[in-house]
Design a protein around this motif. Structure first.
Motif, PDB file in Angstrom:
ATOM      1  N   GLU A 277       1.066   5.958  14.848  1.00 51.57           N
ATOM      2  CA  GLU A 277       0.064   6.969  14.469  1.00 51.57           C
ATOM      3  C   GLU A 277       0.719   8.178  13.810  1.00 51.57           C
ATOM      4  O   GLU A 277       0.154   8.751  12.879  1.00 51.57           O
ATOM      5  N   VAL A 278       1.916   8.555  14.274  1.00 50.97           N
ATOM      6  CA  VAL A 278       2.627   9.692  13.648  1.00 50.97           C
ATOM      7  C   VAL A 278       2.946   9.328  12.193  1.00 50.97           C
ATOM      8  O   VAL A 278       2.718  10.121  11.267  1.00 50.97           O
ATOM      9  N   TRP A 279       3.468   8.129  11.978  1.00 46.35           N
ATOM     10  CA  TRP A 279       3.825   7.662  10.627  1.00 46.35           C
ATOM     11  C   TRP A 279       2.572   7.620   9.732  1.00 46.35           C
ATOM     12  O   TRP A 279       2.574   8.123   8.607  1.00 46.35           O
ATOM     13  N   ALA A 280       1.479   7.069  10.247  1.00 45.38           N
ATOM     14  CA  ALA A 280       0.240   6.953   9.469  1.00 45.38           C
ATOM     15  C   ALA A 280      -0.282   8.342   9.087  1.00 45.38           C
ATOM     16  O   ALA A 280      -0.710   8.584   7.945  1.00 45.38           O
ATOM     17  N   THR A 281      -0.235   9.274  10.031  1.00 39.99           N
ATOM     18  CA  THR A 281      -0.775  10.626   9.796  1.00 39.99           C
ATOM     19  C   THR A 281       0.076  11.370   8.770  1.00 39.99           C
ATOM     20  O   THR A 281      -0.458  12.059   7.880  1.00 39.99           O
ATOM     21  N   ILE A 282       1.416  11.216   8.854  1.00 39.16           N
ATOM     22  CA  ILE A 282       2.300  11.877   7.880  1.00 39.16           C
ATOM     23  C   ILE A 282       2.074  11.288   6.484  1.00 39.16           C
ATOM     24  O   ILE A 282       2.004  12.019   5.492  1.00 39.16           O
ATOM     25  N   LEU A 283       1.894   9.981   6.391  1.00 40.01           N
ATOM     26  CA  LEU A 283       1.606   9.355   5.091  1.00 40.01           C
ATOM     27  C   LEU A 283       0.314   9.915   4.486  1.00 40.01           C
ATOM     28  O   LEU A 283       0.255  10.225   3.287  1.00 40.01           O
ATOM     29  N   ALA A 284      -0.725  10.034   5.320  1.00 42.18           N
ATOM     30  CA  ALA A 284      -2.010  10.552   4.834  1.00 42.18           C
ATOM     31  C   ALA A 284      -1.850  11.983   4.319  1.00 42.18           C
ATOM     32  O   ALA A 284      -2.368  12.343   3.250  1.00 42.18           O
ATOM     33  N   LEU A 285      -1.109  12.825   5.061  1.00 46.45           N
ATOM     34  CA  LEU A 285      -0.902  14.225   4.653  1.00 46.45           C
ATOM     35  C   LEU A 285      -0.096  14.303   3.347  1.00 46.45           C
ATOM     36  O   LEU A 285      -0.399  15.118   2.464  1.00 46.45           O
ATOM     37  N   ILE A 286       0.940  13.449   3.215  1.00 46.40           N
ATOM     38  CA  ILE A 286       1.737  13.440   1.976  1.00 46.40           C
ATOM     39  C   ILE A 286       0.846  13.028   0.793  1.00 46.40           C
ATOM     40  O   ILE A 286       0.894  13.634  -0.275  1.00 46.40           O
TER      41      ILE A 286
ATOM     42  N   GLU B 109      12.442  12.647   9.048  1.00 47.66           N
ATOM     43  CA  GLU B 109      12.747  11.293   8.571  1.00 47.66           C
ATOM     44  C   GLU B 109      11.477  10.636   7.995  1.00 47.66           C
ATOM     45  O   GLU B 109      11.501   9.994   6.937  1.00 47.66           O
ATOM     46  N   CYS B 110      10.349  10.845   8.707  1.00 49.38           N
ATOM     47  CA  CYS B 110       9.075  10.266   8.246  1.00 49.38           C
ATOM     48  C   CYS B 110       8.639  10.876   6.907  1.00 49.38           C
ATOM     49  O   CYS B 110       8.146  10.161   6.028  1.00 49.38           O
ATOM     50  N   VAL B 111       8.815  12.193   6.764  1.00 52.73           N
ATOM     51  CA  VAL B 111       8.406  12.865   5.513  1.00 52.73           C
ATOM     52  C   VAL B 111       9.241  12.314   4.348  1.00 52.73           C
ATOM     53  O   VAL B 111       8.708  12.008   3.274  1.00 52.73           O
ATOM     54  N   GLU B 112      10.542  12.174   4.594  1.00 47.44           N
ATOM     55  CA  GLU B 112      11.445  11.651   3.544  1.00 47.44           C
ATOM     56  C   GLU B 112      11.047  10.215   3.150  1.00 47.44           C
ATOM     57  O   GLU B 112      10.902   9.880   1.975  1.00 47.44           O
ATOM     58  N   ALA B 113      10.826   9.367   4.170  1.00 48.45           N
ATOM     59  CA  ALA B 113      10.467   7.968   3.912  1.00 48.45           C
ATOM     60  C   ALA B 113       9.091   7.873   3.251  1.00 48.45           C
ATOM     61  O   ALA B 113       8.857   7.034   2.365  1.00 48.45           O
ATOM     62  N   GLY B 114       8.167   8.733   3.674  1.00 46.76           N
ATOM     63  CA  GLY B 114       6.820   8.740   3.106  1.00 46.76           C
ATOM     64  C   GLY B 114       6.828   9.128   1.635  1.00 46.76           C
ATOM     65  O   GLY B 114       6.135   8.524   0.806  1.00 46.76           O
ATOM     66  N   ASN B 115       7.628  10.164   1.290  1.00 46.90           N
ATOM     67  CA  ASN B 115       7.765  10.566  -0.118  1.00 46.90           C
ATOM     68  C   ASN B 115       8.315   9.413  -0.959  1.00 46.90           C
ATOM     69  O   ASN B 115       7.841   9.159  -2.073  1.00 46.90           O
TER      70      ASN B 115
END
Length: 795
Positions: free
Chosen positions: A732-741, A775-781
């Motif tokens: 859920e953290v990964w999904a939410t960060i992807l949505a925000l990015i 790490e999630c923000v970097e991977a999401g970008n």
């Protein structure tokens, strides 16, 4: 009734005497003066009476009405309405020319102009003038609207009389032309002027750019209201304008004394503004009458009003804070609610509401807003959850004043935010709901999107309520003040509050006054001060006095309605006196002009002609030039007896005596007598916008879930999204960060629409204390091809 229209004809084949309308607008800072000239010509071989029912802004002060016939100008006087009508009838029955201008008793934004006894071949030019304040928009622009559209007003079952009768034709067949020019001036530079219509380029008149002119481009079609948005540099400056009294008026009266207009722009501390309330009871009231099935605008895009309202409710429901309460009502001829009473906001209740919202169609018939409002007010308020009511309507009701009075009566228990959807929404209704309900009004017209405007109002609703508002005056010895405006009940960041007052007496001392506005904001006592010069401004004419008179007249009219006309008519008498003294029209007065002329009597039977306004015609192509006419006004009844049966602009027919409206063909959508017929022409909805697709997947808590639907909304496959997830991150953290990015990377142009739900997502992420956010923000970008910084997302 279907006819072929050609030349100067109404939809029922009668010649139309209105030839052209010329409009000149002068805007000084935030006050507009409009002069409209209507040119009539009788091309028939018999004398005629032309009747033109048309809309004006609901808060306009109509202050001049005159007629020019040949070389002679006759200036109308304001008189008590019944007396004015009798004088008009007397003039007509004795063969004289007469002109009558009156305001509808149901709604102050509808006027009727009667041009009586226009002999064959004769021309008449009518000049009408009004002043109005311009409302501040979300982006600091000032909005002026010249309504070109008068939608038929829905008259609820069992209400008195038959409402205003209008002759409507499609925009392409309005048989008169419009020219429009505006001159704008301000102490601050004019940065731009925008419009929903085509404009000629802005012309600056001086190097400081504080004065400019603009014109409507040639070939304007009557398919929309003429809307101007005026932008000044540094717009939000508090100011005071003092205006000298009328030399001919008695000192001590409103027109004889100086008047002052204060424009206050309270600024709230940033710390308070960034906090969002986590409580409140949010009640959404959605119009589902047939007319809501019509397109949002004439741009050819197929989005309907009801479709746009459904999308907006999705954004609203996703943006509500956890811990609040909510409910959704919808209305037409009857009303429905999703829950028996407001429920706590949770994933379960949000999902249940969204499911019902998805099914909502414009299929509930007429526009009866009074009953659902009464039902809402009967529900007990929830302790520590301030009630906020959001009303969405295309504003076509005939009982405007009753609705506004009900909101005013309940203003202590709630705030009301109103949204007028589409061309022709009643300004009197939309502005009145917000004004009496201590909320904020928005109009969604032309190519406007509903969502950003509604989300701005939600932000206002989530701001801490401003309480204990007081205005105190500090004036030199010998000068006293009488405040003419009702007390300020609501203050919002970036919004203007206007106060009108009469200044009596003179001072030998310093010619300066001071006004202090005190209020409590989130428990903090706050105050704003404005010092102003008591020396009257040059060259404002009587604009401030007329606006002050209009403000006082409207307040007194509300008092009169609250008392049900009791109190020996004292309030009504006061309104009539003030209206006559100031030359500003009211519900109890009318403008009357009689051409005593050279004593020549106009001979021959008088024929009545109803001049069509631009009506809401959605689709007339299948009938070529054929159209549907609304029931026209009743034939002229030239006796006093008959006129006295016509107390309120309904042109003399009770609902029983009106002929039934013609049947409406299913293959077209015209301005029907019953809202239900609009539902026949709902266009197909376009596919869902990618932003709304993503938003629809957010949970009530603010997070997103990692699943194939989210991957599709992000434009990726499930495998791509799951493979790139950092090992230590929870799904859920990964999904939410992807949505925000994705929101920050691809949808910054719609930020106003998703800002609140993104704040909720960020709060949820912070509460998770997740170790791997960077790490999630970097991977999401890397996955989405963006370069959004961690702090941009608020983490």
């Amino acid at each position: 009734m279907m006819v072929n229209c050609c030349g100067l004809l109404t939809a029922n084949k009668q010649p139309v005497p209105l030839k052209s309308v010329e409009v000149e607008l002068e805007v000084r800072d935030h006050v507009a003066t409009l002069v409209s000239t209507l040119n009539y010509e009788n091309k028939e071989d018999k004398p005629i009476e032309a009747v033109f029912v048309f809309p004006l802004p609901g808060d306009a002060a109509v202050c001049h009405f005159s007629a020019t016939i040949g070389q002679k100008q006759i200036v109308a006087e304001v008189k008590e309405k019944q007396q004015a009508r009798e004088e008009y009838d007397d003039a007509l029955s004795s063969g004289q020319q007469a002109f009558l201008l009156e305001e509808s008793e149901q709604s102050p934004d509808i006027f009727s102009l009667s041009v009586g006894s226009l002999p064959p071949g004769e021309s008449a030019s009518i000049r009408l003038e009004y002043v109005t304040e311009l409302a501040v928009q979300a982006d600091d622009g000032l909005r002026f609207c010249l309504p070109a559209v008068l939608n038929p007003r829905y008259q609820p079952q069992g209400s008195e009389g038959a409402g205003v009768q209008v002759t409507s034709v499609p925009a392409s067949q309005v048989p008169y032309s419009l020219s429009f020019s505006a001159r704008v001036s301000s102490p601050r530079p004019v940065s731009k002027v925008e419009s929903s219509c085509s404009l000629d380029p802005l012309q600056y008149l001086n190097t400081e750019q504080t004065q400019a002119t603009v014109k409507l481009a040639a070939g304007h079609k009557f398919d929309r209201d003429v809307e101007l948005l005026i932008y000044y540099k540094d717009a939000h400056q508090p100011s005071a304008v003092v205006e000298a009294g009328q030399a001919s008026a008695k000192p001590g009266t409103l027109m004889g004394d100086p008047a002052v207009m204060l424009s206050l722009y309270p600024e709230f501390p940033q710390a308070v503004m960034s906090s969002v309330a986590s409580c409140g009871e949010f009640v959404f009231l959605l119009d589902r009458s047939g007319s809501m099935g019509c397109p949002m605008n004439n741009s050819g895009k197929q989005e309907t009003r009801i479709g746009s309202a459904r999308d907006t409710l999705l954004l609203l429901l996703k943006s509500l804070p956890m811990g609040c309460y909510f409910n959704i009502y919808s209305f037409g001829s009857s009303y429905e609610h999703i829950f028996p009473k407001s429920v706590e906001y949770s994933q379960k209740t949000m999902e249940e509401a969204l499911k019902k919202v998805e099914e909502m169609q414009a299929n509930l018939g007429g526009t009866e807003i009074l009953e659902p409002l009464k039902h809402i007010y009967r529900q007990s308020c929830i302790p520590n959850q301030p009630r906020q009511v959001f009303v969405f309507t295309d504003g076509e009701v005939g009982n405007t004043k009753q609705v506004i009075d009900l909101v005013k009566k309940n203003s202590g228990s709630h705030r009301c935010f109103s949204f007028g959807i589409g061309e022709g929404a009643s300004t009197a209704l939309i502005n009145g709901l917000a004004k009496e309900g201590g909320g904020h009004a928005q109009f969604i017209t032309g190519t406007d999107r509903m969502q950003p405007k509604v989300m701005q109002s939600l932000r206002f609703a989530l701001q801490p309520a401003v309480e204990d508002i007081s205005v105190t005056w500090d004036l030199p010895k010998g000068v006293s003040v009488t405040v003419l405006s009702p007390p300020i009940t609501a203050i919002f960041q970036g919004q203007r509050s206007l106060v009108y007052a009469q200044l009596t007496g003179q001072s030998s001392e310093a010619a300066e006054g001071c006004v202090t506005v005190k209020y409590s904001l989130a428990g903090h006592p706050t105050q704003n001060q404005l010092n102003f010069n008591l020396k009257p401004a040059e060259d404002t004419g009587l604009t401030v006095h007329r606006l002050a008179a209009r403000t006082l007249i409207r307040s007194l009219e509300v008092d009169e309605r609250e008392r049900g006309g009791q109190q020996d008519g004292g309030v009504k008498k006061k309104v009539v006196e003030l209206s006559v003294q100031s030359g500003v029209s009211s519900a109890f007065t009318a403008f009357i002009a009689v051409n005593k002329g050279d004593g020549e009597v106009i001979r021959g039977p008088l024929v009545r002609r109803n001049v069509p306004t631009r009506g809401m015609v959605m689709k007339a192509s299948s009938f070529g030039s054929q159209s549907i006419a609304l029931a026209c006004a009743a034939p002229r009844m030239a006796t006093k007896k008959c006129r006295s049966m016509v107390p309120n602009l309904k042109f003399g027919m009770s609902s029983k005596s009106l002929p039934p409206p013609p049947p409406i063909p299913r293959s077209m959508c015209a301005a029907p007598a019953d809202d239900a017929d609009y539902a026949l022409c709902s266009p197909q909805q376009p596919p869902r916008d990618p932003l709304l697709q993503l938003v629809s997947l957010q949970k009530a808590s603010g997070c997103w879930v990692l699943d194939p639907d989210l991957a599709a909304a992000l434009g990726k496959t499930s495998e791509e999204v799951e493979k790139t997830k950092p090992a230590s991150a929870n799904q859920e953290v990964w999904a939410t960060i992807l949505a925000l990015i994705w929101l920050h990377g691809f949808k910054m142009d719609a930020r106003e629409e998703w800002e609140l739900l993104a704040m909720k997502a960020t709060s949820w992420l912070r509460a998770q204390n997740a170790p791997c956010v960077s790490e999630c923000v970097e991977a999401g970008n890397a996955l989405l091809g963006c370069s959004v910084q961690k702090d941009t997302v608020g983490l």
